[in-house]
Write a protein that holds these residues in place. Sequence first.
Motif, mmCIF file in Angstrom:
data_model
loop_
_atom_site.group_PDB
_atom_site.id
_atom_site.type_symbol
_atom_site.label_atom_id
_atom_site.label_comp_id
_atom_site.label_asym_id
_atom_site.label_seq_id
_atom_site.Cartn_x
_atom_site.Cartn_y
_atom_site.Cartn_z
ATOM 1 N N LYS A 127 0.784 -1.288 0.101
ATOM 2 C CA LYS A 127 0.200 -0.040 0.039
ATOM 3 C C LYS A 127 1.002 1.308 -0.048
ATOM 4 O O LYS A 127 1.071 1.857 1.284
ATOM 5 C CB LYS A 127 -0.856 -0.003 1.118
ATOM 6 N N PRO A 128 1.393 1.702 -1.223
ATOM 7 C CA PRO A 128 2.168 2.947 -1.286
ATOM 8 C C PRO A 128 1.564 4.066 -0.673
ATOM 9 O O PRO A 128 0.503 4.327 -0.610
ATOM 10 C CB PRO A 128 2.472 2.838 -2.717
ATOM 11 N N LYS A 129 2.291 4.808 0.005
ATOM 12 C CA LYS A 129 1.915 5.961 0.785
ATOM 13 C C LYS A 129 2.789 7.147 0.140
ATOM 14 O O LYS A 129 3.871 7.110 0.244
ATOM 15 C CB LYS A 129 2.096 6.021 2.233
ATOM 16 N N GLU A 130 2.027 8.048 -0.217
ATOM 17 C CA GLU A 130 2.801 9.184 -0.893
ATOM 18 C C GLU A 130 3.333 10.263 0.462
ATOM 19 O O GLU A 130 2.669 10.355 1.548
ATOM 20 C CB GLU A 130 1.684 10.214 -1.808
ATOM 21 N N GLY A 131 4.298 11.054 0.146
ATOM 22 C CA GLY A 131 4.966 11.702 1.106
ATOM 23 C C GLY A 131 6.089 11.003 1.832
ATOM 24 O O GLY A 131 6.608 11.465 2.755
ATOM 25 N N THR A 132 6.602 9.988 0.917
ATOM 26 C CA THR A 132 7.369 9.307 1.488
ATOM 27 C C THR A 132 8.729 9.133 0.319
ATOM 28 O O THR A 132 8.696 9.777 -0.609
ATOM 29 C CB THR A 132 7.084 7.897 1.760
ATOM 30 N N ILE A 133 9.911 8.348 0.706
ATOM 31 C CA ILE A 133 10.687 8.201 -0.075
ATOM 32 C C ILE A 133 10.292 7.798 -1.618
ATOM 33 O O ILE A 133 10.822 8.128 -2.736
ATOM 34 C CB ILE A 133 11.680 6.935 0.298
ATOM 35 N N LEU A 134 9.310 7.092 -1.652
ATOM 36 C CA LEU A 134 8.620 6.561 -2.990
ATOM 37 C C LEU A 134 8.168 7.851 -3.744
ATOM 38 O O LEU A 134 8.319 7.939 -4.977
ATOM 39 C CB LEU A 134 7.249 5.768 -2.733
ATOM 40 N N THR A 135 7.608 8.969 -3.046
ATOM 41 C CA THR A 135 7.115 10.012 -3.699
ATOM 42 C C THR A 135 8.397 10.908 -4.329
ATOM 43 O O THR A 135 8.527 11.418 -5.371
ATOM 44 C CB THR A 135 6.355 10.983 -2.886
ATOM 45 N N VAL A 136 9.639 10.840 -3.385
ATOM 46 C CA VAL A 136 10.478 11.645 -3.842
ATOM 47 C C VAL A 136 11.324 10.950 -5.174
ATOM 48 O O VAL A 136 11.698 11.622 -5.983
ATOM 49 C CB VAL A 136 11.738 11.699 -2.559
#
Length: 570
Positions: A127-136
């Motif tokens: 469940k990917p969460k925005e505002g994390t390393i993924l977003t960057v």
Amino acid sequence: MSLKVIDAELLQKGFLAAAKGLEAKKEWINELNVFPVPDGDTGTNMTMTIMAAAKEVAAIQAPTMESLAKAISSGSLRGARGNSGVILSQLFRGFTKEIKNVEVIDVTTLANAFVRASETAYKAVMKPKEGTILTVARGMSEKAVELVPQTDDVLEFAGKVIEYGDYVLSQTPEMLPVLKQAGVVDSGGQGLMQVMKGAFDGLSGKAVDVSVEPSVRPSAEAGTVGVSGSSELETADIRFGYCTEFIINVEKHYDENTEREFKSYLESIGDSIVVVSDDDVVKVHVHTNDPGLAIQKALTYGSLSRMKIDNMREEHEERLIQNAEKAAAEQKAQDAAKAAEAEAADSEEPRKPYGFIAVSVGDGLGEIFRGIGADYLIEGGQTMNPSTEDVLTAIDKVHADTIYILPNNKNIILAAEQAKYLVEDKTVIVVPSKTVPQGITALINFVPDLDPEENLKTMVEEMNRVQTGQITYAVRNTMIDNMEIHEGDIMGIGDRGMLAVGTDITQTALDTLKAMVNEESELVSIYYGKDVTKADAETLSEKAQEEFPELEIELHEGGQPIYYYLISAE
């Protein structure tokens, strides 16, 4: 200075500089943890992950893109620790898949590699969460694609990508309110930016320390399988009756488009889909009402091996009365634990059906887990997240066909899942326990007569009835959940946030318990840590009994560091 392409030798230098750049800032990154606990470990986890790969990279004498890609991907995969480390390893995995077959990297290849890195990391998270390393990571990949027509200078290109990455990182508090309230940016994203900046220094010729002790073992084989999907196994309702697993030995054309089409087909006939692809091997898991359809489709890509089909709707005998059943399960688990070492020592002995691995720290907690059936304990938890390699070692030591892993920490679940997909000769089931009390409850509720899927369902249902509170101290001033916290305060942290703040350990623990207990609560278990005396723990237990005379209160010596008390209510 202008740089048109990156060759293998320069990539090696850039990666080692990236590792050293992250290592130099790891403590600063640790301090960005939202909760001001003394075990903020994002920087440590990411550093240990990249350093595992750096040791492999440093051992290569005459680097090629292929050898570097293999070392970076395999080293980080096995060395991954914590959620941030696992995500970093997946970014590296996607990046290296794009560059492994080229001789030099230009801006186009670099942009494609950034995109593939981001896509691979997103796929690895349930469940990917925005505002994390993924977003960057995604922000930088999008900027990279935008910049390709504008310049062919790698350094100019990379500089602008990094500049934009810093901007996206600065916006993470606007995406996650908990970051804004704590006054910090995402620690994983900050770690990624340190990796990027370290690599930039190495590529641009800046005098940086790239000395890394080489690994004494050769890099893992390229056939190592990582995560490219996530398994949602804990469904409450069984819509599709057959758990179907197999490996495709690819013999025909199979690329990313083919994989997407195959996944789409599986989604049309079932759910709980995992498709893990690596070179000429594809591992498949699907729940479906017609396994034959999945198998027929898979046969169009190549031959199949390690096929396994379980009927999840198969009826089982009713369980014995709860107390009697638990006692029998505990006795059987104790007997199995005593025999485990002898069985493991003699590889000729047949495997037992089930084995259990628990992540735990503290002598008391370790004894509890061993007493209820754990075959192997991985030393770790809040203060040290074990790596994927640590989990693989544990799996190897448990002589059983089906092995249940209890991570007992939300930051260890991804590493355990990653290890799961690297094992082919045993069935590995990760029970998503986020706390030690959840893990204890899950293991107690294992029933030998149930099949693996039914056991997983039961264990998850039972552990989800458990509420956990953790009592520790604050390492900095902050504001969380509208509670003002000062350095040195005692905090009670629950499953979903802050429950209590105070200056007295016993009173804060009691306040935490008051916030946890509800009308359905029947049992409270208190595990006291190594920095708490038995007398103080007994005082807390007595006060808790006075406050809640209708509840059963159990007191156990946990021996855990950092956390004065672990408290569960169920």
